[in-house]
Design an enzyme around this catalytic site. Structure first.
Site, PDB file in Angstrom:
ATOM      1  N   HIS A  59     -12.917   3.671 -23.086  1.00 40.92           N
ATOM      2  CA  HIS A  59     -13.891   3.667 -22.964  1.00 40.92           C
ATOM      3  C   HIS A  59     -14.712   3.273 -24.623  1.00 40.92           C
ATOM      4  CE1 HIS A  59     -12.929   6.683 -18.790  1.00 40.92           C
ATOM      5  NE2 HIS A  59     -12.185   5.418 -18.994  1.00 40.92           N
ATOM      6  N   GLU A  61     -17.175   4.838 -25.641  1.00 43.05           N
ATOM      7  CA  GLU A  61     -17.185   6.352 -26.426  1.00 43.05           C
ATOM      8  C   GLU A  61     -16.259   6.450 -27.180  1.00 43.05           C
ATOM      9  OE1 GLU A  61     -17.607   5.861 -22.916  1.00 43.05           O
ATOM     10  OE2 GLU A  61     -20.143   6.609 -22.658  1.00 43.05           O
ATOM     11  N   CYS A  90     -18.433  10.072 -19.018  1.00 48.36           N
ATOM     12  CA  CYS A  90     -17.299  11.334 -18.648  1.00 48.36           C
ATOM     13  C   CYS A  90     -17.230  11.832 -19.632  1.00 48.36           C
ATOM     14  CB  CYS A  90     -16.150  10.358 -18.652  1.00 48.36           C
ATOM     15  SG  CYS A  90     -14.957   9.749 -19.655  1.00 48.36           S
ATOM     16  N   CYS A  93     -15.097  11.191 -22.873  1.00 52.78           N
ATOM     17  CA  CYS A  93     -15.835  11.135 -23.938  1.00 52.78           C
ATOM     18  C   CYS A  93     -16.514  12.047 -24.587  1.00 52.78           C
ATOM     19  CB  CYS A  93     -16.349  10.001 -23.242  1.00 52.78           C
ATOM     20  SG  CYS A  93     -15.173   8.441 -22.816  1.00 52.78           S
TER      21      CYS A  93
END
Ligand SMILES: [Zn+2]
Length: 164
Positions: A59, A61, A90, A93
Site C-alpha cells: 500500500h 502508506e 487501512c 497502514c
C-alpha cells in the site's frame, strides 16, 4: 479536529496527483506523502500492488513509511511530520504510521467513499476497522484529519474499479 491548512490541502492534492501516476504505471490509484511541518517532502509512496509487483502489502502508506525508515529520518523529526494519504489509511497502514513514529495523518477519500468507488461493501472488501479506531489506541497520540477534498480525490479512481 483542527481545520486543514493551505499546505495540508496542497500536499493532499499532490497525493491525488501521485495516485493518478500510480494508476498510470499499472498499480492501484493510491499515494501517500510524508512531509515536515514546513512542507518539505521526506518521502512519497505510490501503491506498488499491481504492475510494480511488490505484492499485497505494498500500500502507498507502507511504501512511504519504509522510505523514511530507509532514509534514517530521526524519530523526533517524524513525530513533527504528517503523512498525506490519497485515501483513508487501512488498519495495517494506520499501525505502520504509528510504528514509524509519524505524529499526524491527513487523508482525502474516506474508507466508505473508497468502498463506494470500488462498488464494494465492508462484507466483501478490506478491514472495516477505521484508522481512527486503530490510532486512538496508540501510546503516543497521532492526530487524524479527514476526509478532505473527496470529489478531487475520487478522480484517479474513476473507471478503474469497473468489474471489481
Ligand atoms: Zn493500507
Amino acid at each position: 479536529m483542527s481545520a486543514p491548512s493551505a499546505l495540508d490541502l496542497a500536499l493532499l492534492r499532490r497525493a491525488f496527483h501521485l495516485a493518478g501516476e500510480a494508476r498510470a504505471r499499472g498499480d492501484r490509484p493510491f499515494a501517500a506523502i510524508i512531509a515536515r511541518a514546513d512542507g518539505t517532502i521526506l518521502a512519497e509512496g505510490l501503491s506498488a500492488q499491481g504492475r510494480s509487483g511488490r505484492g499485497t502489502l505494498a500500500h502507498s502508506e507502507m511504501m512511504a513509511c519504509q522510505a523514511v525508515i530507509d532514509a534514517a529520518i530521526p524519530r523526533a523529526a517524524l513525530r513533527q511530520a504528517t503523512i498525506y494519504s490519497s485515501g483513508e489509511p487501512c488498519a495495517m497502514c494506520a499501525a505502520a504510521i504509528f510504528y514509524t513514529g509519524i505524529g499526524r495523518a491527513v487523508y482525502g477519500l474516506s474508507a466508505g467513499a473508497i468502498l463506494h468507488l470500488r462498488n464494494a461493501s465492508p462484507a466483501t472488501a478490506g478491514l472495516s476497522l477505521s484508522c481512527r479506531a486503530v490510532l486512538e489506541t496508540a501510546a503516543e497520540p497521532v492526530e487524524v484529519l479527514g476526509p478532505l477534498l473527496e470529489e478531487e480525490g475520487a478522480a484517479p479512481h474513476r473507471g478503474y474499479w469497473t468489474g471489481g
